[in-house]
Design a protein around this motif. Structure first.
Motif, PDB file in Angstrom:
ATOM      1  N   TRP A   1       0.834  -1.193   0.000  1.00  0.00           N
ATOM      2  CA  TRP A   1       0.000   0.000   0.000  1.00  0.00           C
ATOM      3  C   TRP A   1       0.873   1.249   0.000  1.00  0.00           C
ATOM      4  CZ3 TRP A   1      -3.752  -2.559  -1.445  1.00  0.00           C
ATOM      5  CH2 TRP A   1      -4.193  -3.708  -0.808  1.00  0.00           C
ATOM      6  N   PRO A   2       0.670   2.127  -0.961  1.00  0.00           N
ATOM      7  CA  PRO A   2       1.466   3.348  -0.975  1.00  0.00           C
ATOM      8  C   PRO A   2       0.989   4.307   0.121  1.00  0.00           C
ATOM      9  CG  PRO A   2      -0.135   3.371  -2.730  1.00  0.00           C
ATOM     10  CD  PRO A   2      -0.304   2.085  -2.023  1.00  0.00           C
ATOM     11  N   GLU A   3       1.700   5.424   0.218  1.00  0.00           N
ATOM     12  CA  GLU A   3       1.258   6.424   1.192  1.00  0.00           C
ATOM     13  C   GLU A   3      -0.150   6.879   0.808  1.00  0.00           C
ATOM     14  OE1 GLU A   3       4.219   9.365   0.522  1.00  0.00           O
ATOM     15  OE2 GLU A   3       5.686   7.749   0.535  1.00  0.00           O
ATOM     16  N   LEU A   4      -0.829   7.420   1.793  1.00  0.00           N
ATOM     17  CA  LEU A   4      -2.236   7.755   1.564  1.00  0.00           C
ATOM     18  C   LEU A   4      -2.455   8.694   0.386  1.00  0.00           C
ATOM     19  CD1 LEU A   4      -3.932   8.158   5.032  1.00  0.00           C
ATOM     20  CD2 LEU A   4      -4.552   6.644   3.176  1.00  0.00           C
ATOM     21  N   GLU A   5      -1.653   9.735   0.310  1.00  0.00           N
ATOM     22  CA  GLU A   5      -1.871  10.722  -0.742  1.00  0.00           C
ATOM     23  C   GLU A   5      -1.710  10.079  -2.115  1.00  0.00           C
ATOM     24  OE1 GLU A   5       0.117  14.363   0.079  1.00  0.00           O
ATOM     25  OE2 GLU A   5      -0.533  15.242  -1.816  1.00  0.00           O
TER      26      GLU A   5
ATOM     27  N   ALA B   1      -3.295   2.843   7.517  1.00  0.00           N
ATOM     28  CA  ALA B   1      -2.770   4.144   7.948  1.00  0.00           C
ATOM     29  C   ALA B   1      -2.918   4.305   9.464  1.00  0.00           C
ATOM     30  CB  ALA B   1      -3.530   5.255   7.240  1.00  0.00           C
ATOM     31  N   ASP B   2      -1.893   4.873  10.101  1.00  0.00           N
ATOM     32  CA  ASP B   2      -2.036   5.101  11.542  1.00  0.00           C
ATOM     33  C   ASP B   2      -2.750   6.435  11.773  1.00  0.00           C
ATOM     34  OD1 ASP B   2      -0.138   7.072  11.219  1.00  0.00           O
ATOM     35  OD2 ASP B   2       1.520   5.765  11.789  1.00  0.00           O
TER      36      ASP B   2
ATOM     37  N   VAL C   1      -3.769   9.558   9.228  1.00  0.00           N
ATOM     38  CA  VAL C   1      -5.180   9.862   8.945  1.00  0.00           C
ATOM     39  C   VAL C   1      -5.438  11.352   9.177  1.00  0.00           C
ATOM     40  CG1 VAL C   1      -7.580   9.415   9.633  1.00  0.00           C
ATOM     41  CG2 VAL C   1      -5.956   7.536   9.510  1.00  0.00           C
ATOM     42  N   MET C   2      -4.935  11.866  10.280  1.00  0.00           N
ATOM     43  CA  MET C   2      -5.183  13.282  10.583  1.00  0.00           C
ATOM     44  C   MET C   2      -4.532  14.177   9.531  1.00  0.00           C
ATOM     45  SD  MET C   2      -5.373  13.856  14.633  1.00  0.00           S
ATOM     46  CE  MET C   2      -4.537  12.522  15.411  1.00  0.00           C
TER      47      MET C   2
ATOM     48  N   LEU D   1     -11.066   7.280  10.187  1.00  0.00           N
ATOM     49  CA  LEU D   1     -11.422   8.476  10.965  1.00  0.00           C
ATOM     50  C   LEU D   1     -11.693   8.099  12.424  1.00  0.00           C
ATOM     51  CD1 LEU D   1     -13.648  10.238   8.298  1.00  0.00           C
ATOM     52  CD2 LEU D   1     -11.475  11.092   9.173  1.00  0.00           C
ATOM     53  N   LEU D   2     -12.300   6.943  12.602  1.00  0.00           N
ATOM     54  CA  LEU D   2     -12.554   6.470  13.967  1.00  0.00           C
ATOM     55  C   LEU D   2     -11.215   6.247  14.685  1.00  0.00           C
ATOM     56  CD1 LEU D   2     -14.823   5.512  15.933  1.00  0.00           C
ATOM     57  CD2 LEU D   2     -14.441   3.213  15.074  1.00  0.00           C
ATOM     58  N   ARG D   3     -10.255   5.729  13.949  1.00  0.00           N
ATOM     59  CA  ARG D   3      -8.929   5.462  14.507  1.00  0.00           C
ATOM     60  C   ARG D   3      -8.283   6.772  14.964  1.00  0.00           C
ATOM     61  NH1 ARG D   3      -6.230   3.228  10.019  1.00  0.00           N
ATOM     62  NH2 ARG D   3      -8.054   1.899   9.943  1.00  0.00           N
ATOM     63  N   SER D   4      -8.465   7.815  14.136  1.00  0.00           N
ATOM     64  CA  SER D   4      -7.841   9.104  14.480  1.00  0.00           C
ATOM     65  C   SER D   4      -8.613   9.803  15.597  1.00  0.00           C
ATOM     66  CB  SER D   4      -7.790   9.999  13.248  1.00  0.00           C
ATOM     67  OG  SER D   4      -9.084  10.519  12.988  1.00  0.00           O
ATOM     68  N   GLY D   5      -9.880   9.428  15.768  1.00  0.00           N
ATOM     69  CA  GLY D   5     -10.699  10.041  16.809  1.00  0.00           C
ATOM     70  C   GLY D   5     -11.265  11.390  16.421  1.00  0.00           C
TER      71      GLY D   5
END
Lengths: 340, 474
Positions: B359-363, B381-382, B386-387, B413-417
């Motif tokens: 998996w590449p970076e998110l962007e 993603a951690d 995510v943030m 998003l749940l992971r990031s809170g």
């Protein structure tokens, strides 16, 4: 005997009431005609027309809607060319399946006020009755654009599309079949998706794809993509659990295989298969499955996306129904430690 | 007198329907006439195809469309009506494929007695659509229960025979072959079961060499009723002699031992050795699975050693299987791991014929646009990632159609809170958690973010998600 007697009594009552009403209405008819002749502005004209329309079937001169239309058409002093009157004439002819006669007044009415969605809907039906099926669908789309959306239009749309499918055979189409082209604008302009219409279109496309083309040709891909899009909309917008919906989503997913491969999974295939499995589980409810293959197909799609646990679980569910060499082949490709 | 009449009348009233019922029952109990000895054709096309999928039966198409062809006449007049073809085809769902021109007044085909002409016609149309408009007749096609082609031979050369039907039943549907063998090979099974232990190996091997299409299924029947451990090992080992074509029967028989290798380690080892002899690739795969699923270090070592004679590739595969297992269980390191894990993972996946997962970076993932890539990146993603990419993820949350990406976005998003649209995140996560397909994976991810499993009510989940998003992460 008793049935015959009661029928006679009912008939006598109807005749008696008709005679009574007729006498009272002779006077009011003249008044109503007068009101229409001297109405000022669209609002008054429409109110007068509404009152007159209530007499259909009750007056000797208004034996049906068609006669009402003829009566309106014969009005003097340019009254019969007023927009609302033209619209009502068109409505009356359409109601009596006299479509060809309805076209001219409805088109004239539209010129007077193009914002009238109802006029467009009547004109669409008039076109349909005249055999101009594509024009009918186009006109429905314009009616929807004016935010006029009534259940009677669905009949126009379904009948016109079905007739179009018969008259313009899909095998001769270079792109989408005529009915799909015609329905595209209708569906695009509907404010509320009609699951039945979407599923019918998807099903027709899949049948025609099977009969006249292959999912690997350019045209076949277009049909498959369009069918998939509508199948997904159909199941996304209804909560009804129907075996036909499960079959539709599965067939659409199978037809979309080539497209999905080229798009690296960026197609509706995965979601269609999810629906097929989900519907299958709900419909079976512990009983036998209608499409056990749906599990295998989704398992393969999941494996292709690197979702091995999901792939394994689905393949295992397929095997729980019965032995499937395809599911076994897939499991052999998955990481070896998977399973409970 | 009335006192006597009343009970009698009551009795009569009770007896009349009871007698009628008894008459009905008698009719029902009357056995039906014996079925014809030949092939039993499916009554309806759609129902037949569904039956095949539901019961795991192969599908036999007998394309017999031309009336004047002599081979056609022989097949339909003699072969299909014979006991041999009939018995060999019992495990199948069979369709005659014919234009249906020989209709009787009842709508049944006069050619294939008892078969609705429509079924024969539907079956022919299916074949024509799927395999092309110019079908050679006669010919036979066998499909797997899910519709894949298992056998196809254009024109009838005599290859298709009861023997071939039995063999393909073993290939396509080992459980059905197992059942058929228990009926059609009862005598052979009983004879082999009575063989003294010292002769068992030789007698089973000899039977396996006779070319019976049910050979493997016969041995599985023997194993089913054999409880002596030594005799069981003999039977498993003797299966080395199984014709390679019947490998699916052996693989089917071995599956339980391979998946739970520690239950009977000796049998697991025996099965793997047997499978390696019949087919190295399938044997290696079975060994990899046993190694990956065994908790016993001694068995793993033994199995790895058992591979040595079978070449470097299979041994490597075994090692990678154990590494893959270690990685998937989130074990940081595995023994003898000199290579970077990611590289080894990729190679193991490639060997298994799977697409490489990196998996590449998110962007970059969003730029790619492929749902699998985007989803994978979102799931891995951690919270910080995510943030940092919140706008992309919020967009993915409302992206229409691709539901799995939407779910992954909500879980991220749940992971990031933190979520701009907390209500939507909550709705998507709850739907996913209770979904029959996405449920287990979504639940595991969500529980990881929430700390505790909120249980089996949507209210509980809504509260937990709300608290997490309001708290702004841990």
């Amino acid at each position: 005997m008793i049935r015959r007697l009661s029928a006679l009594i009912v008939a006598a009552l109807v005749i008696a009431s008709g005679v009574g009403l007729g006498r009272a209405e002779d006077e009011s008819m003249a008044k109503l005609r007068h009101k229409l002749m001297f109405a000022q502005g669209d609002r008054q004209v429409r109110a007068a027309l509404d009152a007159l329309a209530e007499r259909i079937g009750q007056e000797p001169g208004f034996k049906d809607a068609g006669a009402f239309g003829d009566w309106l058409k014969a009005l003097p002093s340019g009254r019969n060319r007023l927009g609302p009157v033209l619209q009502r004439i068109g409505w009356a002819y359409v109601a009596m399946k006299r479509g060809p006669e309805a076209i001219e007044p409805l088109e004239a009415s539209l010129k007077d006020d193009p914002s009238q969605g109802a006029t467009r809907a009547y004109l669409a039906e008039a076109f349909r009755q005249t055999g101009r099926h594509l024009d009918a669908l186009k006109m429905v789309a314009t009616a929807l654009r004016t935010a006029y959306d009534e259940p009677h239009m669905r009949e126009t749309v379904m009948s016109a599309a079905a007739a179009l499918r018969k008259t313009q055979e899909a095998k001769d189409a270079t792109g989408l079949p005529g009915y799909a082209e015609g329905l595209r604008d209708v569906l695009r302009n509907s404010r509320k998706p009609d699951p039945k219409l979407h599923s019918t279109l998807a099903r027709w496309l899949l049948w025609d794809l099977e009969a006249y083309d292959k999912p690997t040709t350019e045209r076949g891909r277009l049909w498959a993509r369009t069918a998939a899009e509508h199948a997904l909309t159909a199941v996304d917008t209804t909560t009804e659990l129907l075996p036909a919906s499960q079959r539709l989503t599965f067939d659409a997913a199978v037809a979309l295989e080539a497209v999905d491969k080229d798009a690296y999974g960026d197609s509706e295939r995965f979601d269609l298969l999810v629906h097929a499995v989900r519907l299958g589980e709900a419909l079976a409810d512990g009983g036998p499955h209608l499409i056990p293959q749906a599990f295998t197909h989704l398992a393969e799609a999941a494996a292709d996306e690197g979702r091995y646990e999901l792939a394994w679980r689905l393949a295992q569910k397929r095997l729980d129904i019965s032995f499937s060499p395809r599911a076994v082949r897939l499991m052999r490709r998955l990481p070896p430690d998977l399973g409970d | 007198m009335p006192r006597v009449v009343a009970p009698l009348a009551l009795l009569a009233l009770l007896l009349v329907p009871a007698l009628g019922f008894a008459e009905d029952e008698k009719k029902k109990r009357k056995p039906p006439p014996p079925p014809p000895p030949g092939i039993w054709w499916a009554k309806g096309f759609d129902s037949g195809m569904l039956q095949a999928a539901r019961e795991g039966r192969p599908i036999l198409f007998c394309i017999n469309a031309l009336d004047t062809e002599s081979a056609n006449l022989r097949l339909r007049g003699q072969a299909y009506k014979s006991t041999a073809w009939g018995e060999a085809s019992r495990g199948y769902v069979a369709f005659p494929c014919h234009p249906g021109s020989e209709n009787g007044p009842d709508g049944n085909s006069t050619r294939y007695v008892g078969t609705p002409a429509k079924t024969a016609n539907d079956a022919l149309n299916y074949i024509l659509k799927r395999f092309g408009q110019s079908q050679i007749s006669p010919q036979h096609i066998i499909l797997e229960p899910d519709g894949d082609v298992a056998f196809r031979k254009e024109y009838y050369t005599g290859v298709v025979s009861p023997h071939l039907l039995r063999t393909y039943l073993s290939v396509v549907s080992p459980p059905i072959a197992f059942t058929r063998a228990s009926i059609d090979r009862e005598d052979a099974i009983n004879a082999l079961a009575e063989a003294p232990t010292e002769e068992l190996d030789q007698r089973v091997r000899s039977y396996l060499g006779q070319g019976d299409g049910y050979a493997g299924a016969v041995v599985l029947n023997l194993l089913e009723d054999e409880f002596d451990k030594a005799r069981r090992l003999i039977l498993i080992k003797a299966l080395e002699k199984l014709p390679k074509r019947q490998l699916p029967v052996a693989a089917y028989g071995a599956d339980e031992r391979i998946s739970w290798p520690d239950d009977e380690p000796a049998e697991t080892e025996a099965w793997i050795k047997t499978l390696l002899v019949i087919d190295r690739k399938v044997g290696a795969r079975a060994a990899a699975r046993a190694v990956a699923r065994s908790e016993e270090a001694a068995l793993r070592t033994k199995l790895l050693a058992a591979w040595d004679p079978y070449g470097a590739e299979e041994s490597l595969r075994a090692t990678e299987a154990s590494l893959l297992s270690g990685h998937r269980k989130k074990t940081k390191s595995a023994p003898d791991d000199d290579d970077p894990m990611a590289w080894r993972m990729a190679r193991a996946e490639q060997k298994a014929g799977l697409k490489e997962r990196r998996w590449p970076e998110l962007e970059k993932a969003f730029g790619d646009g492929r749902p699998a890539i985007v989803r994978g990146a979102l799931m891995e993603a951690d919270a910080e990632d995510v943030m940092a990419n919140a706008p992309f993820i919020e967009e993915a949350l409302i992206r229409p159609r691709v539901n799995r990406v939407r779910i992954a976005a909500a879980l991220a998003l749940l992971r990031s809170g933190k979520a701009r649209d907390a209500r939507r995140v909550s709705a998507v996560v709850i739907n996913a958690v209770f979904d029959v397909v996405e449920g287990p994976e979504a639940r595991a991810h969500a529980v990881e973010s929430l700390g505790d499993d909120p249980g089996d009510t949507t209210e509980g989940w809504a509260q937990a998600i709300d608290a997490r998003l309001k708290g702004g992460g841990r």
